[in-house]
Design a protein around this motif. Structure first.
Motif, PDB file in Angstrom:
ATOM      1  N   GLY A 341       0.782  -1.225   0.000  1.00  0.00           N
ATOM      2  CA  GLY A 341       0.000   0.000   0.000  1.00  0.00           C
ATOM      3  C   GLY A 341       0.814   1.273   0.000  1.00  0.00           C
ATOM      4  N   LYS A 342       2.146   1.163   0.011  1.00  0.00           N
ATOM      5  CA  LYS A 342       2.987   2.360   0.094  1.00  0.00           C
ATOM      6  C   LYS A 342       3.849   2.569  -1.162  1.00  0.00           C
ATOM      7  CE  LYS A 342       3.254   2.808   5.121  1.00  0.00           C
ATOM      8  NZ  LYS A 342       2.616   4.156   5.143  1.00  0.00           N
ATOM      9  N   LEU A 343       3.482   1.939  -2.271  1.00  0.00           N
ATOM     10  CA  LEU A 343       4.294   2.067  -3.482  1.00  0.00           C
ATOM     11  C   LEU A 343       4.304   3.505  -3.998  1.00  0.00           C
ATOM     12  CD1 LEU A 343       6.001   0.149  -5.220  1.00  0.00           C
ATOM     13  CD2 LEU A 343       4.059  -0.012  -6.796  1.00  0.00           C
ATOM     14  N   ALA A 344       3.161   4.161  -4.004  1.00  0.00           N
ATOM     15  CA  ALA A 344       3.103   5.546  -4.472  1.00  0.00           C
ATOM     16  C   ALA A 344       3.938   6.451  -3.573  1.00  0.00           C
ATOM     17  CB  ALA A 344       1.658   6.028  -4.518  1.00  0.00           C
ATOM     18  N   GLU A 345       3.896   6.196  -2.266  1.00  0.00           N
ATOM     19  CA  GLU A 345       4.696   6.967  -1.326  1.00  0.00           C
ATOM     20  C   GLU A 345       6.189   6.769  -1.602  1.00  0.00           C
ATOM     21  OE1 GLU A 345       5.490   6.809   3.492  1.00  0.00           O
ATOM     22  OE2 GLU A 345       3.468   6.389   2.749  1.00  0.00           O
ATOM     23  N   ALA A 346       6.579   5.530  -1.886  1.00  0.00           N
ATOM     24  CA  ALA A 346       7.974   5.235  -2.197  1.00  0.00           C
ATOM     25  C   ALA A 346       8.432   6.015  -3.425  1.00  0.00           C
ATOM     26  CB  ALA A 346       8.152   3.735  -2.420  1.00  0.00           C
ATOM     27  N   LYS A 347       7.571   6.101  -4.419  1.00  0.00           N
ATOM     28  CA  LYS A 347       7.925   6.828  -5.650  1.00  0.00           C
ATOM     29  C   LYS A 347       8.141   8.309  -5.367  1.00  0.00           C
ATOM     30  CE  LYS A 347       5.458   3.600  -8.666  1.00  0.00           C
ATOM     31  NZ  LYS A 347       4.323   3.396  -9.593  1.00  0.00           N
ATOM     32  N   GLU A 348       7.328   8.874  -4.483  1.00  0.00           N
ATOM     33  CA  GLU A 348       7.487  10.294  -4.167  1.00  0.00           C
ATOM     34  C   GLU A 348       8.817  10.567  -3.465  1.00  0.00           C
ATOM     35  OE1 GLU A 348       5.612  12.800  -5.265  1.00  0.00           O
ATOM     36  OE2 GLU A 348       4.599  11.186  -6.369  1.00  0.00           O
ATOM     37  N   TYR A 349       9.218   9.682  -2.562  1.00  0.00           N
ATOM     38  CA  TYR A 349      10.522   9.851  -1.907  1.00  0.00           C
ATOM     39  C   TYR A 349      11.635   9.844  -2.947  1.00  0.00           C
ATOM     40  CZ  TYR A 349       8.248   8.834   2.601  1.00  0.00           C
ATOM     41  OH  TYR A 349       7.449   8.864   3.720  1.00  0.00           O
ATOM     42  N   LEU A 350      11.582   8.896  -3.864  1.00  0.00           N
ATOM     43  CA  LEU A 350      12.633   8.794  -4.872  1.00  0.00           C
ATOM     44  C   LEU A 350      12.629  10.010  -5.786  1.00  0.00           C
ATOM     45  CD1 LEU A 350      14.893   7.129  -6.139  1.00  0.00           C
ATOM     46  CD2 LEU A 350      13.157   5.967  -7.524  1.00  0.00           C
ATOM     47  N   LYS A 351      11.461  10.437  -6.210  1.00  0.00           N
ATOM     48  CA  LYS A 351      11.380  11.590  -7.115  1.00  0.00           C
ATOM     49  C   LYS A 351      11.872  12.870  -6.442  1.00  0.00           C
ATOM     50  CE  LYS A 351       7.053  10.986  -8.335  1.00  0.00           C
ATOM     51  NZ  LYS A 351       5.755  11.209  -9.025  1.00  0.00           N
ATOM     52  N   THR A 352      11.641  12.999  -5.150  1.00  0.00           N
ATOM     53  CA  THR A 352      12.122  14.186  -4.444  1.00  0.00           C
ATOM     54  C   THR A 352      13.637  14.287  -4.546  1.00  0.00           C
ATOM     55  OG1 THR A 352      10.279  14.133  -2.880  1.00  0.00           O
ATOM     56  CG2 THR A 352      12.246  15.344  -2.206  1.00  0.00           C
TER      57      THR A 352
END
Length: 449
Positions: A341-352
């Motif tokens: 359930g946290k895949l989208a959150e993981a992507k935001e960390y990486l993109k930041t």
């Protein structure tokens, strides 16, 4: 008797420790709070330079500049030839020397005499606990098998050293026993640490964010994803990333993310790049991980030389890096990617993070690609991003060990023949664990397999 014990321990038990050298004020046994601050400083400064050496067996490195008179030593490290007498030894005794100092501080600083120096006993003690935890953790990742929860209770680790005892035998404990001690020290450090930030001159010291980062890194290496994410997100509101787009990459080198003076630095303890180490060319597969037109680290972290590529960080004489905010985002991304359930959150960390490393045009394309990734693709991208960001800082070898342990093939100049030779490290190869150094085994037969 206490003085004699220190001298004996310093002279022999820990392989050339010299307790007398830590006395900037001419005393052998510390008494005041300032004495213990001086001893803690000595603990920091005796930590050896070894992070570049840890890069050699990874896929970061290819062949060497053979004009350097030390190249032949380092080729043995890069080609996984174990305890060859011709190789450069990885540190062991010097690491325990540093722990020796922390043990004294932990035991005695509470009883030190007040000297109105402004130094804090709890802060000094917290730093000692954190440093002792960090060194035991580093030793595990060099000389013990990668962490496997199913076997850690029986897998051989490294000796645990928490007491100054001249009679102690340094017998390796199990991996889980060492981690139990590490977590005990971490909890003590967390309960005592007072300082949020350190000025540049003291940025090698532990702070609250540095202790949190140490815990997050340890949890990540143990695949404890929820715990790693909890530790790292607690300090993310304080995170600062250096936007490479905002720097003149030719003149603003002191602000580069891996430099102590950068806003990204949390703790600058490890001297990553030893100028006595010969240039090693960067492996082709690692070079290929960079976008050579859109990633601003290409040309800044890595540069062409002699018809190949080398790590440009070598040119920075003063760089030290232990924890920085870039790692915060990468730990958060990897941990979140493993949690349902946290895949989208993981992507935001990486993109930041990559938004601060890529040109705006390249970032837009990269972000779109990341948004389209599934879990497996995203984890592979996070691993590649760690390789790009932490080039030659000693992370890559540990990352390979703790994750996929892939087969690696290198062509190196064989020092015996002067001709190119091919060397291979197999998938899950036992050589992903370094042998205890020959000198350490000679001094302590209990380390022999």
């Amino acid at each position: 008797m206490k003085k004699l014990k220190y001298i004996i321990l310093a002279a022999g038990l820990l392989s050339a420790c010299n307790y007398l050298d830590v006395e900037p004020i001419g005393k052998v046994i510390p008494h005041t709070i300032s004495d213990y601050r001086a001893l803690m400083t000595s603990a920091y400064t005796t930590l050896p330079k070894y992070r570049t050496l840890l890069s050699l067996p990874s896929d970061e490195t290819a062949d060497f500049d053979m004009d350097h008179d030390q190249s032949q030593l380092y080729i043995y490290n890069a080609s996984w030839r174990g305890n060859n007498a011709a190789a450069q030894e990885y540190p062991y005794g010097s690491m325990y020397q540093t722990i020796f100092y922390t043990n004294d501080i932990i035991k005695n600083v509470d009883n030190s005499d007040e000297d109105h120096s402004g130094e804090s006993r709890p802060q000094i003690k917290a730093e000692a606990y954190a440093l002792r935890a960090f060194i035991h953790f580093e030793l595990l990742n060099m000389y013990a098998k990668w962490y496997d929860k199913a076997t850690a209770q029986t897998d051989r680790g490294v000796p645990i050293y928490t007491e100054i005892d001249i009679e102690q035998k340094f017998i390796p404990a199990t991996i889980e026993q060492v981690y139990t001690q590490i977590f005990k020290d971490l909890e003590a450090a967390k309960s005592l640490i007072e300082t949020e930030t350190q000025e540049l001159a003291f940025r090698y010291r532990y702070t609250k964010p540095a202790v949190a980062m140490l815990e997050a890194r340890i949890r990540l290496y143990r695949n404890e994803w929820a715990e790693a994410l909890t530790a790292v997100t607690a300090i993310l509101p304080s995170a600062q990333l250096q936007d490479l787009n905002a720097l003149n990459l030719e003149t603003d080198q002191a602000q580069l993310p891996f430099m102590p003076s950068s806003v990204e630095t949390i703790q600058a303890l490890n001297k990553c790049f030893d100028r006595n180490t010969p240039y090693t060319y960067i492996g082709d597969d690692l070079v290929a991980k960079y976008d050579q037109t859109g990633d601003l680290r290409f040309g800044t972290y890595i540069k062409p030389m002699y018809g190949a590529y080398v790590c440009a960080k070598y040119t920075q004489e003063t760089n030290r890096s232990t924890f920085r905010w870039a790692e915060t985002y990468l730990i958060a991304a990897e941990a979140a990617a493993h949690i349902e359930g946290k895949l989208a959150e993981a992507k935001e960390y990486l993109k930041t993070l990559i938004r601060h490393r890529f040109t705006p045009e390249a970032y837009t394309a990269k972000a779109e690609a990341i948004d389209a990734m599934g879990q497996e693709q995203l984890l592979a991208e996070i691993a590649d991003e760690r390789a790009r960001e932490f080039l030659m800082e000693g992370h890559r070898w540990f990352d390979l060990r703790r994750t996929t342990r892939p087969a690696i093939t290198k062509t190196l100049t064989d020092p015996m023949t002067g001709l190119p030779a091919t060397f291979t490290l197999g998938q899950d190869d036992p050589r992903y664990t370094l042998d205890f150094p020959l000198s350490a085994v000679a001094n302590n037969p209990d380390l022999a397999k």
